[in-house]
Design an enzyme around this catalytic site. Structure first.
Site, PDB file in Angstrom:
ATOM      1  N   ASP A 200       0.955  -1.134  -0.105  1.00  0.00           N
ATOM      2  CA  ASP A 200      -0.147   0.101  -0.137  1.00  0.00           C
ATOM      3  C   ASP A 200       0.870   1.256   0.018  1.00  0.00           C
ATOM      4  O   ASP A 200       1.629   1.419   1.054  1.00  0.00           O
ATOM      5  CB  ASP A 200      -0.850  -0.004   1.244  1.00  0.00           C
ATOM      6  N   ARG A 374       0.896  14.586  14.451  1.00  0.00           N
ATOM      7  CA  ARG A 374       1.198  14.091  13.249  1.00  0.00           C
ATOM      8  C   ARG A 374       1.254  15.354  12.102  1.00  0.00           C
ATOM      9  O   ARG A 374       0.180  15.953  11.974  1.00  0.00           O
ATOM     10  CB  ARG A 374       0.412  13.107  12.346  1.00  0.00           C
TER      11      ARG A 374
HETATM   12  C1  LIG Z   1      -5.401   6.631   3.626  1.00  0.00           C
HETATM   13  C2  LIG Z   1      -5.459   5.081   3.665  1.00  0.00           C
HETATM   14  C3  LIG Z   1      -6.239   4.125   3.078  1.00  0.00           C
HETATM   15  C4  LIG Z   1      -7.513   4.899   2.779  1.00  0.00           C
HETATM   16  O1  LIG Z   1      -8.306   3.869   2.245  1.00  0.00           O
HETATM   17  P1  LIG Z   1      -9.569   4.075   1.508  1.00  0.00           P
HETATM   18  O2  LIG Z   1     -10.149   3.091   1.081  1.00  0.00           O
HETATM   19  O3  LIG Z   1      -9.439   5.693   0.761  1.00  0.00           O
HETATM   20  O4  LIG Z   1     -10.578   4.703   2.647  1.00  0.00           O
HETATM   21  C5  LIG Z   1      -5.761   3.069   3.129  1.00  0.00           C
HETATM   22  N1  LIG Z   1      -4.521   2.545   3.520  1.00  0.00           N
HETATM   23  C6  LIG Z   1      -3.702   3.249   3.870  1.00  0.00           C
HETATM   24  C7  LIG Z   1      -2.344   2.669   4.314  1.00  0.00           C
HETATM   25  C8  LIG Z   1      -3.862   4.448   4.171  1.00  0.00           C
HETATM   26  O5  LIG Z   1      -2.881   5.235   4.119  1.00  0.00           O
END
Ligand SMILES: *Cc1c(COP(=O)(O)O)cnc(C)c1O
Length: 406
Positions: A200, A374
């Site tokens: 991610d 943060r």
């Molecule tokens: C911001 C973030 C999300 C957000 O997920 P959404 O489906 O857009 O709400 C998911 N994973 C990580 C690591 C993030 O930083």
């Protein structure tokens, strides 16, 4: 406590800011007067041109073109166009990027596909401390395929991964501390045992150059609304390494991921390539906003973005050590800029209250439980002078609240 940012500190910040190689790009963003914005890592600021683009899509393409705009205004091709804009941020080919849905949904799709592609393997290894939605989605995707999720510490992956491991998953940057993980090393460790690496990159895309191809990352997902500035709830993206395209199937096989959606066939046949991971109708209004936001990055060198954020972070940490550490404010982020994303997190028992008080003074960061303050350092709109003002405000707050209360 001594006044934090003396005249000389202000001079120093100003001197550093005069060297800003990205200064010319600041004017591409709309920043409210009087606000110092340290949340571009969470909701990127509005780029100029976005509002006009969305207005045009609504008024002309939708209002006047109506259904014909799917072809005449290029709506059907818009996910592909945005994917092509995103590819250089990821260090991959445009044909390896899909734009659809949200990060959580894309994570679910890629995990499901990866688990199905590794039959007989029943373990998913997830980095401890992953972002909550990633934790929930990973558990659910694993459960649906009879796999179990185990956590690992970044330094221990080589020992944790084995022949039963289907997928290794983590966030490239820890959302709490900003720690950056070494994806090339993690990919090598996963591949040694035939596992796939799914990353991610929500907190690194737009904050630093990503070289997913070179690092041999297999799969990735990420957000459009953080550093990239695509707007609240912007569509997310996913990356699938080319060699995996034909062996992966989406567990959410919607019609727009079909080889021929407009044949309206009863049988699902996956589109060739990464497009099989699209699901339903693309959200054209928010996709248009993301497209215009990415256009604002034209000509910006991500290496300069990375080094400017590193300079801001180093400066911030030095000021915290000098002026806030005696008051019990600790640095929670890596001190080595190479291991730190574009954020600095501080630790203090009254973090939540401090963040709220700062916000009332126009200095916007955020609180993450239990005790983190943060601060995102978006290279395109944060300057050393903002950091100096932030530390000064924190020192002042601390001096005031440290006085005995009656
Ligand atoms: C911001 C973030 C999300 C957000 O997920 P959404 O489906 O857009 O709400 C998911 N994973 C990580 C690591 C993030 O930083």
């Amino acid at each position: 406590m001594a006044t934090t940012t003396s005249a000389s500190a202000h001079d120093q910040a100003a001197a550093l800011d005069r060297e800003d190689p990205l200064a010319a790009f600041r004017s591409r963003f709309v920043l409210p007067a009087g606000m110092r914005y340290f949340d571009g890592n969470s909701l990127g600021a509005l780029a100029k041109g976005v509002a006009e683009r969305v207005a045009r899509v609504v008024t002309h393409e939708w209002g006047e073109g109506l259904i014909g705009s799917w072809t005449s205004a290029g709506w059907l091709e818009l996910p592909r166009r945005v994917a092509a804009r995103l590819a250089p941020f990821l260090g991959v080919a445009a044909e390896e990027v899909g734009v659809a849905d949200g990060t959580s949904v894309n994570l679910f799709k890629l995990l499901g596909a990866a688990l199905a592609a590794r039959p007989g393997r029943t373990r998913v290894l997830a980095l401890e401390g992953n972002f909550p939605t990633d934790v929930y989605v990973t558990r659910a995707a694993a459960e649906q395929r009879g796999a179990a999720v185990e956590t690992f510490a970044a330094a221990d992956l080589a020992a944790a991964v084995d022949e039963r491991t289907a997928v290794v998953t983590l966030s490239h940057v820890d959302y709490r501390t900003g720690e950056v993980f070494d994806l090339a090393a993690l990919a090598a460790a996963a591949h040694r045992h035939g596992a796939l690496l799914l990353v991610d990159v929500s907190h690194s895309v737009g904050a630093m150059p990503l070289l997913l191809e070179e690092w041999q990352v297999d799969l990735a997902v990420g957000c459009g609304y953080k550093f990239l500035g695509g707007g609240p709830g912007a569509p997310a993206f996913l990356f699938v390494r080319r060699v995996l395209h034909e062996s992966l199937r989406s567990p959410l096989p919607g019609w727009l991921g079909h080889a021929n959606p407009f044949a309206f066939a009863d049988e699902y046949e996956p589109a060739p390539g990464v497009d099989r991971f699209l699901c339903g109708t693309p959200p054209i209004l928010s996709l248009s906003a993301l497209d215009a936001a990415l256009a604002a990055w034209e000509g910006i060198d991500l290496r300069a973005v990375r080094s400017w954020a590193a300079s801001l972070g180093d400066y911030f940490i030095a000021l915290v050590d000098a002026h806030l550490a005696p008051a019990g404010v600790l640095v929670a982020s890596p001190r080595d800029a190479v291991r730190r994303g574009a954020q600095v997190s501080l630790r203090h028992p009254r973090a939540q209250e401090l963040i709220a008080t700062l916000a009332a003074r126009g200095i916007v960061g955020d609180f993450r439980p239990p005790d983190l303050l943060r601060f995102g350092l978006h290279a395109l709109y944060v300057r050393h002078a903002d950091v100096a003002a932030l530390v000064e405000a924190l020192a002042e707050l601390h001096a005031t609240s440290a006085e005995p209360r009656r």
